[in-house]
Design an enzyme around this catalytic site. Sequence first.
Site, PDB file in Angstrom:
ATOM      1  N   ARG A 148      85.969  18.184  20.725  1.00  0.00           N
ATOM      2  CA  ARG A 148      85.424  19.544  20.599  1.00  0.00           C
ATOM      3  C   ARG A 148      86.507  20.519  20.140  1.00  0.00           C
ATOM      4  NH1 ARG A 148      83.548  19.392  26.765  1.00  0.00           N
ATOM      5  NH2 ARG A 148      83.560  17.198  26.215  1.00  0.00           N
ATOM      6  N   ASP A 173      91.668   7.477  20.034  1.00  0.00           N
ATOM      7  CA  ASP A 173      91.604   8.397  21.173  1.00  0.00           C
ATOM      8  C   ASP A 173      92.085   7.692  22.439  1.00  0.00           C
ATOM      9  OD1 ASP A 173      91.060  10.375  23.009  1.00  0.00           O
ATOM     10  OD2 ASP A 173      88.864  10.211  22.852  1.00  0.00           O
ATOM     11  N   LYS A 185      92.996   7.522  29.126  1.00  0.00           N
ATOM     12  CA  LYS A 185      91.814   6.716  29.453  1.00  0.00           C
ATOM     13  C   LYS A 185      92.233   5.430  30.162  1.00  0.00           C
ATOM     14  CE  LYS A 185      88.964   8.007  25.438  1.00  0.00           C
ATOM     15  NZ  LYS A 185      87.796   8.562  26.134  1.00  0.00           N
TER      16      LYS A 185
HETATM   17  N1  BES Z   1      85.717   9.950  22.203  1.00  0.00           N
HETATM   18  C1  BES Z   1      85.302  10.254  23.508  1.00  0.00           C
HETATM   19  C2  BES Z   1      83.809  10.078  23.741  1.00  0.00           C
HETATM   20  C3  BES Z   1      83.240   8.694  23.612  1.00  0.00           C
HETATM   21  C4  BES Z   1      82.937   7.960  24.728  1.00  0.00           C
HETATM   22  C5  BES Z   1      82.942   8.161  22.378  1.00  0.00           C
HETATM   23  C6  BES Z   1      82.376   6.714  24.619  1.00  0.00           C
HETATM   24  C7  BES Z   1      82.392   6.907  22.266  1.00  0.00           C
HETATM   25  C8  BES Z   1      82.104   6.190  23.390  1.00  0.00           C
HETATM   26  C9  BES Z   1      85.640  11.705  23.833  1.00  0.00           C
HETATM   27  O1  BES Z   1      86.768  12.207  23.207  1.00  0.00           O
HETATM   28  C10 BES Z   1      85.894  11.781  25.296  1.00  0.00           C
HETATM   29  O2  BES Z   1      86.807  11.174  25.744  1.00  0.00           O
HETATM   30  N2  BES Z   1      85.054  12.524  26.005  1.00  0.00           N
HETATM   31  C11 BES Z   1      85.175  12.679  27.414  1.00  0.00           C
HETATM   32  C12 BES Z   1      84.972  14.123  27.761  1.00  0.00           C
HETATM   33  C13 BES Z   1      85.313  14.465  29.175  1.00  0.00           C
HETATM   34  C14 BES Z   1      86.793  14.357  29.406  1.00  0.00           C
HETATM   35  C15 BES Z   1      84.833  15.856  29.464  1.00  0.00           C
HETATM   36  C16 BES Z   1      84.120  11.800  28.075  1.00  0.00           C
HETATM   37  O3  BES Z   1      83.027  11.688  27.535  1.00  0.00           O
HETATM   38  O4  BES Z   1      84.422  11.210  29.095  1.00  0.00           O
HETATM   39 ZN    ZN Z   2      87.292  11.342  21.432  1.00  0.00          ZN
HETATM   40 MN    MN Z   3      88.559  11.824  24.250  1.00  0.00          MN
END
Ligand code: BES
Ligand code: ZN
Ligand code: MN
Length: 513
Positions: free
Chosen positions: A367, A286, A293
């Site tokens: 999601r 990801d 990120k």
């Molecule tokens: N895979 C991440 C969530 C995650 C964060 C997993 C830390 C393991 C450790 C997910 O896809 C993500 O990036 N979520 C975002 C959502 C936001 C953009 C609404 C997040 O949590 O920042």
């Molecule tokens: Zn993710």
């Molecule tokens: Mn993500």
Amino acid sequence: MDTHLLFGNAIDTETPMLAVFAVDIAAAKNEKPQPVLLTSLNNIQDAARRLIESGEFSATLGEVVILHGPTGLKAERLLLVGLGKAKDFSLDRVRKGAGTAVRAAKPRSVRKLAITFPDAVALSDLKLKELSPMLTVRAMVESAELAQMDWDNYRSDRKDCSVDSLTLVVTDTNAASKAEVQRGFDEGLIVAAGQNFARSLVNEPGNVLTPTELGLRAKAMCDAAALKCEVYSSEKIQDLKMEAFWAVAKGSAEPPALIVMTYEPEIAPAAGAPVIGLVGKGITFDTGGISIKPADGMEKMKYDMAGAATMIGAMHAIARLKPAVKVIGVVCSAENMPDGRAFKPGDIITAMSGTTIEIINTDAEGRLVLADGLHYAKTLGCTHLIDAATLTGACVVALGVLNVGLFSNDEATCAKFESVLTISGEKYWRLPCTDDYRDHIKSEIADIMNTGKNRWGGATSAAMFLKEFAGETPWVHLDIAGCAWDEEKKPWIAYGPSGVAVRSIVEWVRSYS
Ligand code: BES
Ligand code: ZN
Ligand code: MN
């Protein structure tokens, strides 16, 4: 590891190393520790007496000390394993103790280990009496099997040391509980193998474990376990109109994989019997996509497929435990990449269910793939759904790394899930996803949007999004973002992939049979 159950006497067990648990019965805070061995066998007590009296061992949780040539025992070494304060004694402590024993033996090149079952006679005032021998043996064998793994296969300096043979020595068991203890042992081995399989998948880096490779490994597992397995890719995903899944997948040169694993019980269930759907988030890496990120810590996002690994590991165990309930595992696997063909913030996509989604942030991709996975599981006939996903950083902020976030749209289903936690020994904390949070995901120009309207309650916003696709079907959502990867070094398990949720999901599935 060759693991045995021995109904016998620890004193007569010929082994290079015999492990015995100890607790500290000192009550007052400043009192000096008073370790007591959890065995009624005097010979072991005698052999360890001087060591305990020396004050060199306090029996704190995870502490170990080794005694060579213990008198009166057939074992070559005695390993004392601390379980902490007597007042904190619990099944969880025994679980950790068994893992600690294996991880103490491993680096010392001890190839054969025996662990003595904590003996109730010596412990009339401890809560041990309340522990079922069956669950205790099961917990011990599970944690011993987990402890055996080290994730050093990519290191040139790996030690390749393993405990080849483990014996759990159970004394004082009457014939009735013998069968129970044997069952606990057998089930523990099966569940731990599923969990270790999940961990081995999570350990793989993104360049090795692409969605295609995940599909191959799931297929190989299913072939070995006599499960039906279909693996589809881009064309089928588009044919099924899984536009939410495809939106995430299309920015990567690596094709996605939709993995469908089916377990059919030996005796066909009656019409109307429950069909359980296990849906896993399988993002093999990801990057965040166009909403990319920050570089710091991004390497960790190889474990964004841990939910998928959980479900594949659970199917591994279910195939061998053979519950009388049909189970379908659905894994949605893709890489989330920025690219000329990647989806973008502002895009509006139509999920397989027909719901339109406004994309606010391409990093909220989990999601999206799950939306289509949950809907698809319903079309396959699933009557009860559970998903596992490393879904939100917000869940990690809320709960840290000790509890998995638990969400549900159905009280009875959620209660059933919580009722198996005494068996699995895992920790979950319920967070809300009631309809008053629906506002979080309301969009002006589509049915819903893929993030919350602000950062607050982000784990719930994500759950509300999934709930839209579970609809009326009873559903449990597990946000394992904080628990799927163990950062902290612990004496009972290796750093890294934890395999969290496999044990609880397997037990929850069995509760429907
Ligand atoms: N895979 C991440 C969530 C995650 C964060 C997993 C830390 C393991 C450790 C997910 O896809 C993500 O990036 N979520 C975002 C959502 C936001 C953009 C609404 C997040 O949590 O920042
Ligand atoms: Zn993710
Ligand atoms: Mn993500």
